[in-house]
Design a protein around this motif. Sequence first.
Motif, PDB file in Angstrom:
ATOM      1  N   GLN A  75       0.835  -1.188   0.000  1.00 20.01           N
ATOM      2  CA  GLN A  75       0.000   0.000   0.000  1.00 20.01           C
ATOM      3  C   GLN A  75       0.873   1.242   0.000  1.00 20.01           C
ATOM      4  O   GLN A  75       1.960   1.255   0.566  1.00 20.01           O
ATOM      5  CB  GLN A  75      -0.894   0.010   1.242  1.00 20.01           C
ATOM      6  CG  GLN A  75      -1.725  -1.255   1.426  1.00 20.01           C
ATOM      7  CD  GLN A  75      -2.339  -1.339   2.805  1.00 20.01           C
ATOM      8  OE1 GLN A  75      -2.221  -0.430   3.598  1.00 20.01           O
ATOM      9  NE2 GLN A  75      -2.993  -2.457   3.074  1.00 20.01           N
ATOM     10  N   ASP A  76       0.394   2.305  -0.646  1.00 21.92           N
ATOM     11  CA  ASP A  76       1.102   3.580  -0.594  1.00 21.92           C
ATOM     12  C   ASP A  76       1.066   4.119   0.825  1.00 21.92           C
ATOM     13  O   ASP A  76       0.040   4.035   1.510  1.00 21.92           O
ATOM     14  CB  ASP A  76       0.457   4.597  -1.542  1.00 21.92           C
ATOM     15  CG  ASP A  76       0.732   4.272  -3.003  1.00 21.92           C
ATOM     16  OD1 ASP A  76       1.709   3.532  -3.257  1.00 21.92           O
ATOM     17  OD2 ASP A  76      -0.018   4.737  -3.859  1.00 21.92           O
ATOM     18  N   GLN A  77       2.197   4.663   1.277  1.00 27.53           N
ATOM     19  CA  GLN A  77       2.204   5.215   2.625  1.00 27.53           C
ATOM     20  C   GLN A  77       1.513   6.573   2.631  1.00 27.53           C
ATOM     21  O   GLN A  77       1.658   7.371   1.713  1.00 27.53           O
ATOM     22  CB  GLN A  77       3.613   5.322   3.176  1.00 27.53           C
ATOM     23  CG  GLN A  77       4.520   6.309   2.480  1.00 27.53           C
ATOM     24  CD  GLN A  77       5.927   6.221   3.036  1.00 27.53           C
ATOM     25  OE1 GLN A  77       6.434   5.149   3.294  1.00 27.53           O
ATOM     26  NE2 GLN A  77       6.560   7.362   3.229  1.00 27.53           N
ATOM     27  N   ASN A  78       0.760   6.822   3.673  1.00 30.24           N
ATOM     28  CA  ASN A  78      -0.005   8.060   3.775  1.00 30.24           C
ATOM     29  C   ASN A  78       0.725   9.129   4.577  1.00 30.24           C
ATOM     30  O   ASN A  78       0.289  10.265   4.627  1.00 30.24           O
ATOM     31  CB  ASN A  78      -1.366   7.770   4.433  1.00 30.24           C
ATOM     32  CG  ASN A  78      -2.206   6.809   3.615  1.00 30.24           C
ATOM     33  OD1 ASN A  78      -2.254   6.918   2.402  1.00 30.24           O
ATOM     34  ND2 ASN A  78      -2.845   5.866   4.280  1.00 30.24           N
ATOM     35  N   GLU A  79       1.821   8.726   5.201  1.00 30.28           N
ATOM     36  CA  GLU A  79       2.505   9.640   6.097  1.00 30.28           C
ATOM     37  C   GLU A  79       4.007   9.471   5.931  1.00 30.28           C
ATOM     38  O   GLU A  79       4.511   8.353   5.893  1.00 30.28           O
ATOM     39  CB  GLU A  79       2.084   9.351   7.534  1.00 30.28           C
ATOM     40  CG  GLU A  79       2.646  10.307   8.560  1.00 30.28           C
ATOM     41  CD  GLU A  79       2.143   9.953   9.955  1.00 30.28           C
ATOM     42  OE1 GLU A  79       2.683  10.492  10.925  1.00 30.28           O
ATOM     43  OE2 GLU A  79       1.218   9.126  10.061  1.00 30.28           O
ATOM     44  N   THR A  80       4.732  10.569   5.829  1.00 34.45           N
ATOM     45  CA  THR A  80       6.184  10.505   5.711  1.00 34.45           C
ATOM     46  C   THR A  80       6.790  10.057   7.033  1.00 34.45           C
ATOM     47  O   THR A  80       6.433  10.589   8.086  1.00 34.45           O
ATOM     48  CB  THR A  80       6.765  11.879   5.346  1.00 34.45           C
ATOM     49  OG1 THR A  80       6.222  12.270   4.085  1.00 34.45           O
ATOM     50  CG2 THR A  80       8.283  11.814   5.245  1.00 34.45           C
ATOM     51  N   PRO A  81       7.688   9.045   7.014  1.00 40.23           N
ATOM     52  CA  PRO A  81       8.309   8.623   8.262  1.00 40.23           C
ATOM     53  C   PRO A  81       9.037   9.782   8.931  1.00 40.23           C
ATOM     54  O   PRO A  81       9.619  10.638   8.270  1.00 40.23           O
ATOM     55  CB  PRO A  81       9.295   7.544   7.805  1.00 40.23           C
ATOM     56  CG  PRO A  81       8.796   7.085   6.484  1.00 40.23           C
ATOM     57  CD  PRO A  81       8.156   8.290   5.865  1.00 40.23           C
ATOM     58  N   GLU A  82       8.989   9.800  10.240  1.00 41.32           N
ATOM     59  CA  GLU A  82       9.663  10.849  10.989  1.00 41.32           C
ATOM     60  C   GLU A  82      11.175  10.675  10.872  1.00 41.32           C
ATOM     61  O   GLU A  82      11.706   9.590  11.088  1.00 41.32           O
ATOM     62  CB  GLU A  82       9.251  10.793  12.455  1.00 41.32           C
ATOM     63  CG  GLU A  82       9.895  11.859  13.317  1.00 41.32           C
ATOM     64  CD  GLU A  82       9.491  11.752  14.777  1.00 41.32           C
ATOM     65  OE1 GLU A  82      10.049  12.494  15.599  1.00 41.32           O
ATOM     66  OE2 GLU A  82       8.616  10.907  15.076  1.00 41.32           O
ATOM     67  N   GLU A  83      11.859  11.734  10.495  1.00 42.16           N
ATOM     68  CA  GLU A  83      13.314  11.671  10.376  1.00 42.16           C
ATOM     69  C   GLU A  83      13.929  11.792  11.765  1.00 42.16           C
ATOM     70  O   GLU A  83      13.634  12.720  12.520  1.00 42.16           O
ATOM     71  CB  GLU A  83      13.832  12.791   9.483  1.00 42.16           C
ATOM     72  CG  GLU A  83      15.323  12.672   9.191  1.00 42.16           C
ATOM     73  CD  GLU A  83      15.784  13.671   8.153  1.00 42.16           C
ATOM     74  OE1 GLU A  83      16.912  13.526   7.666  1.00 42.16           O
ATOM     75  OE2 GLU A  83      14.996  14.582   7.825  1.00 42.16           O
ATOM     76  N   MET A  84      14.782  10.826  12.107  1.00 41.70           N
ATOM     77  CA  MET A  84      15.379  10.787  13.431  1.00 41.70           C
ATOM     78  C   MET A  84      16.889  10.866  13.330  1.00 41.70           C
ATOM     79  O   MET A  84      17.486  10.340  12.380  1.00 41.70           O
ATOM     80  CB  MET A  84      14.965   9.505  14.164  1.00 41.70           C
ATOM     81  CG  MET A  84      13.468   9.341  14.317  1.00 41.70           C
ATOM     82  SD  MET A  84      13.020   7.781  15.110  1.00 41.70           S
ATOM     83  CE  MET A  84      13.778   8.012  16.728  1.00 41.70           C
ATOM     84  N   GLU A  85      17.500  11.519  14.279  1.00 45.29           N
ATOM     85  CA  GLU A  85      18.954  11.585  14.314  1.00 45.29           C
ATOM     86  C   GLU A  85      19.508  10.211  14.653  1.00 45.29           C
ATOM     87  O   GLU A  85      19.020   9.543  15.573  1.00 45.29           O
ATOM     88  CB  GLU A  85      19.406  12.606  15.359  1.00 45.29           C
ATOM     89  CG  GLU A  85      19.174  14.047  14.965  1.00 45.29           C
ATOM     90  CD  GLU A  85      19.992  14.454  13.744  1.00 45.29           C
ATOM     91  OE1 GLU A  85      21.134  13.979  13.603  1.00 45.29           O
ATOM     92  OE2 GLU A  85      19.475  15.236  12.926  1.00 45.29           O
ATOM     93  N   PRO A  86      20.537   9.751  13.935  1.00 44.21           N
ATOM     94  CA  PRO A  86      21.116   8.439  14.239  1.00 44.21           C
ATOM     95  C   PRO A  86      21.660   8.405  15.661  1.00 44.21           C
ATOM     96  O   PRO A  86      22.272   9.361  16.131  1.00 44.21           O
ATOM     97  CB  PRO A  86      22.244   8.312  13.202  1.00 44.21           C
ATOM     98  CG  PRO A  86      21.893   9.280  12.122  1.00 44.21           C
ATOM     99  CD  PRO A  86      21.167  10.401  12.785  1.00 44.21           C
ATOM    100  N   ASP A  87      21.409   7.308  16.340  1.00 47.86           N
ATOM    101  CA  ASP A  87      21.920   7.111  17.687  1.00 47.86           C
ATOM    102  C   ASP A  87      23.219   6.319  17.596  1.00 47.86           C
ATOM    103  O   ASP A  87      23.207   5.149  17.191  1.00 47.86           O
ATOM    104  CB  ASP A  87      20.892   6.351  18.519  1.00 47.86           C
ATOM    105  CG  ASP A  87      21.356   6.124  19.950  1.00 47.86           C
ATOM    106  OD1 ASP A  87      22.504   6.497  20.271  1.00 47.86           O
ATOM    107  OD2 ASP A  87      20.578   5.553  20.732  1.00 47.86           O
ATOM    108  N   PRO A  88      24.361   6.916  17.930  1.00 48.69           N
ATOM    109  CA  PRO A  88      25.639   6.203  17.802  1.00 48.69           C
ATOM    110  C   PRO A  88      25.735   4.980  18.701  1.00 48.69           C
ATOM    111  O   PRO A  88      26.591   4.111  18.479  1.00 48.69           O
ATOM    112  CB  PRO A  88      26.673   7.266  18.201  1.00 48.69           C
ATOM    113  CG  PRO A  88      25.911   8.263  19.022  1.00 48.69           C
ATOM    114  CD  PRO A  88      24.532   8.280  18.462  1.00 48.69           C
ATOM    115  N   ASN A  89      24.854   4.888  19.698  1.00 54.36           N
ATOM    116  CA  ASN A  89      24.869   3.742  20.603  1.00 54.36           C
ATOM    117  C   ASN A  89      23.890   2.646  20.194  1.00 54.36           C
ATOM    118  O   ASN A  89      23.789   1.623  20.880  1.00 54.36           O
ATOM    119  CB  ASN A  89      24.546   4.202  22.028  1.00 54.36           C
ATOM    120  CG  ASN A  89      25.587   5.167  22.569  1.00 54.36           C
ATOM    121  OD1 ASN A  89      26.786   4.938  22.420  1.00 54.36           O
ATOM    122  ND2 ASN A  89      25.131   6.256  23.186  1.00 54.36           N
ATOM    123  N   ASP A  90      23.171   2.866  19.106  1.00 60.97           N
ATOM    124  CA  ASP A  90      22.206   1.872  18.624  1.00 60.97           C
ATOM    125  C   ASP A  90      22.969   0.718  17.985  1.00 60.97           C
ATOM    126  O   ASP A  90      23.634   0.889  16.957  1.00 60.97           O
ATOM    127  CB  ASP A  90      21.263   2.518  17.613  1.00 60.97           C
ATOM    128  CG  ASP A  90      20.048   1.645  17.303  1.00 60.97           C
ATOM    129  OD1 ASP A  90      20.116   0.429  17.569  1.00 60.97           O
ATOM    130  OD2 ASP A  90      19.049   2.180  16.793  1.00 60.97           O
TER     131      ASP A  90
END
Length: 242
Positions: A75-90
């Motif tokens: 399905q086409d997405q209806n909402e743009t994913p929220e842009e998040m700052e990369p977590d260097p500890n992830d």
Amino acid sequence: MKRNYSNDRNVVGNQIGGKLMLPRIIIHNAISLDGRIDWLTFDLGLFYGLISRWNEDATMVGSNTLLKGFEELNQDQNETPEEMEPDPNDQRPLLIVPDSKGRIRNWKVILKQPYWRGVVVLCSEKTPKEYLQFLNESKIEYLVVGKEHVNYKSALKNLYDQYQIKTIRLDSGGTLNGILLREGLVDEVSILINPTLVGGTTPQSFFKASDLTSYEGVIKLKLLSVEKVAEDIVWLLYEVIK
């Protein structure tokens, strides 16, 4: 948003002692005793519990596999994913998805999953421009690698250079496995053999590729370990001889 572009001519440099440095690739699949990957019922906790052995930096999943696993991706997405700052500890792996035809349209579903810290899509010069624009608007990173299709050697070199990806586990079906095996890019093959026989005239093998025309195309393996990991389930681990 960071966007990355490459092409076939970029497979140069990044060499140690004249050898091109690429990520280590591990295929990890579950099969029946007769080699099929369909009609299986197995312990997902057991299957994914074994992957800690490799401490993977990225998981590569084919677009077909994702589309079968998540119906919402059609399905086409209806909402743009929220842009998040990369977590260097992830410490979660990065998700790598070859999708040069631009089939996946709902990346928000993927980004909601707890398994990966982010996604990079592999495209080619034949990927529709509209899809690349869609990825830009969706804040999804991508690499353009290859002319007609994704050039996997070029893609791996860029993933090594730009994302410091050293180890990739393939979590996919036979088509993507077959491409990387035929191109000599796989380093290990990990197989969980389930105590079942499926049969059939259209077998779905974990290694799907064109029939060979000579014995030179046979891929030889070196057995690294054999382990009974559950009742009647055997785990085989091989090194690919290059």
